[in-house]
Design a protein around this motif. Structure first.
Motif, short mmCIF file in Angstrom:
data_model
loop_
_atom_site.label_atom_id
_atom_site.label_comp_id
_atom_site.label_asym_id
_atom_site.label_seq_id
_atom_site.Cartn_x
_atom_site.Cartn_y
_atom_site.Cartn_z
N ASP A 1 0.95 -1.10 -0.01
CA ASP A 1 -0.08 -0.05 -0.07
C ASP A 1 1.11 1.29 0.03
O ASP A 1 1.67 1.46 0.90
N PRO A 2 0.84 1.81 -1.17
CA PRO A 2 1.59 3.17 -0.99
C PRO A 2 1.62 4.02 -0.07
O PRO A 2 2.58 4.96 0.26
N ARG A 3 0.44 4.24 0.65
CA ARG A 3 0.22 5.22 1.75
C ARG A 3 0.78 4.73 2.98
O ARG A 3 1.14 5.48 3.95
N LEU A 4 0.80 3.27 2.99
CA LEU A 4 1.77 2.82 4.48
C LEU A 4 3.02 2.32 4.11
O LEU A 4 3.71 2.23 5.34
N ALA A 5 3.47 2.12 3.05
CA ALA A 5 4.82 1.24 2.98
C ALA A 5 5.96 2.05 3.68
O ALA A 5 6.74 1.61 4.18
N GLN A 6 5.84 3.31 3.27
CA GLN A 6 7.15 4.05 3.88
C GLN A 6 7.19 4.13 5.43
O GLN A 6 8.29 3.81 5.97
N SER A 7 6.14 4.21 6.14
CA SER A 7 5.93 4.30 7.50
C SER A 7 6.26 2.82 8.07
O SER A 7 7.29 2.79 9.09
N ILE A 8 5.91 1.84 7.57
CA ILE A 8 6.14 0.52 7.99
C ILE A 8 7.59 0.44 7.59
O ILE A 8 8.37 -0.40 8.63
N LYS A 9 8.39 0.57 6.44
CA LYS A 9 9.73 0.33 6.31
C LYS A 9 10.28 1.27 7.27
O LYS A 9 11.40 0.73 7.72
N ALA A 10 10.04 2.28 7.73
CA ALA A 10 10.87 3.20 8.46
C ALA A 10 10.80 2.44 9.90
O ALA A 10 11.97 2.35 10.64
N MET A 11 9.57 1.81 10.26
CA MET A 11 9.71 1.30 11.64
C MET A 11 10.65 0.07 11.56
O MET A 11 11.20 -0.45 12.58
N HIS A 12 10.46 -0.66 10.56
CA HIS A 12 11.22 -1.73 10.47
C HIS A 12 12.90 -1.69 10.39
O HIS A 12 13.65 -2.24 10.93
N SER A 13 13.26 -0.63 9.94
CA SER A 13 14.39 -0.18 9.61
C SER A 13 15.27 0.37 10.84
O SER A 13 16.27 0.43 10.82
N ASP A 14 14.23 1.20 11.61
CA ASP A 14 14.81 1.88 12.80
C ASP A 14 13.77 1.63 13.99
O ASP A 14 13.60 2.60 14.41
N PRO A 15 13.67 0.55 14.40
CA PRO A 15 12.99 0.35 15.52
C PRO A 15 13.05 0.96 16.73
O PRO A 15 12.27 1.25 17.52
N SER A 16 14.39 1.20 17.10
CA SER A 16 14.65 1.96 18.37
C SER A 16 14.35 3.41 18.27
O SER A 16 14.21 3.91 19.25
N HIS A 17 14.20 3.92 17.28
CA HIS A 17 13.56 5.47 17.19
C HIS A 17 12.13 5.49 17.72
O HIS A 17 11.58 4.84 17.79
N ALA A 18 12.13 6.63 18.58
CA ALA A 18 10.80 6.91 19.28
C ALA A 18 9.74 7.48 18.38
O ALA A 18 9.45 8.68 18.32
N TRP A 19 9.36 6.52 17.71
CA TRP A 19 8.24 6.99 16.51
C TRP A 19 6.95 7.46 17.03
O TRP A 19 6.63 6.83 17.97
N THR A 20 6.63 8.66 16.33
CA THR A 20 5.35 9.13 16.99
C THR A 20 4.27 8.86 16.04
O THR A 20 4.80 8.70 14.67
N LEU A 21 2.81 9.03 16.25
CA LEU A 21 1.95 8.99 15.36
C LEU A 21 2.05 9.95 14.31
O LEU A 21 2.03 9.88 13.01
N GLU A 22 2.46 11.32 14.58
CA GLU A 22 2.73 12.31 13.77
C GLU A 22 3.51 12.01 12.67
O GLU A 22 3.39 12.36 11.40
N GLU A 23 4.79 11.45 13.02
CA GLU A 23 6.01 11.27 12.12
C GLU A 23 5.47 10.21 11.18
O GLU A 23 5.65 10.45 10.05
N LEU A 24 4.97 9.12 11.64
CA LEU A 24 4.45 8.21 10.69
C LEU A 24 3.31 8.56 9.76
O LEU A 24 3.41 8.41 8.51
N ALA A 25 2.41 9.49 10.14
CA ALA A 25 1.32 10.07 9.27
C ALA A 25 2.02 10.99 8.41
O ALA A 25 1.54 11.02 7.24
#
Length: 112
Positions: free
Chosen positions: A32-56
């Motif tokens: 899904d082009p709308r979700l792929a980048q955020s999922i890949k980001a979480m997978h590549s850097d799981p230690s980052h303190a991701w926020t809903l705002e960043e992922l959105a």
């Protein structure tokens, strides 16, 4: 023989994706082009303190819209998914046996 195995793998994957109810799950969400980048980001850097705002923002969506859309496509909230991914990653690292629990914890951020 190698080509046959690769073809069977592709066919199995295709059947799995087609059979998933409404295309739900992280694997289908990667397509899904709308979700792929955020999922890949979480997978590549799981230690980052991701926020809903960043992922959105990566998805080009508002927070609430992103959270609702993510939940429909993946069957869990983005932050819950991140916690699950961290636990899976921690388990894999434990099995490898190259790092201590403390090192794994530090490398993956909050596990809960």
């Amino acid at each position: 023989m190698r080509n046959l195995v690769a073809k069977l793998d592709r066919e199995t994957l295709r059947l799995f994706l087609e059979s998933s109810p409404g295309g739900v799950g992280w694997f289908t969400a990667l397509a899904d082009p709308r979700l792929a980048q955020s999922i890949k980001a979480m997978h590549s850097d799981p230690s980052h303190a991701w926020t809903l705002e960043e992922l959105a923002r990566m998805a080009g969506m508002f927070r609430t819209t992103f959270a609702q859309y993510f939940r429909r496509r993946v069957s869990e909230t983005p932050i819950s998914y991140l916690a699950s991914w961290r636990m899976i990653s921690a388990g894999a690292k434990l099995i490898q046996g190259k790092e201590t629990m403390a090192e794994i914890s530090m490398s993956l951020g909050d596990l809960v």
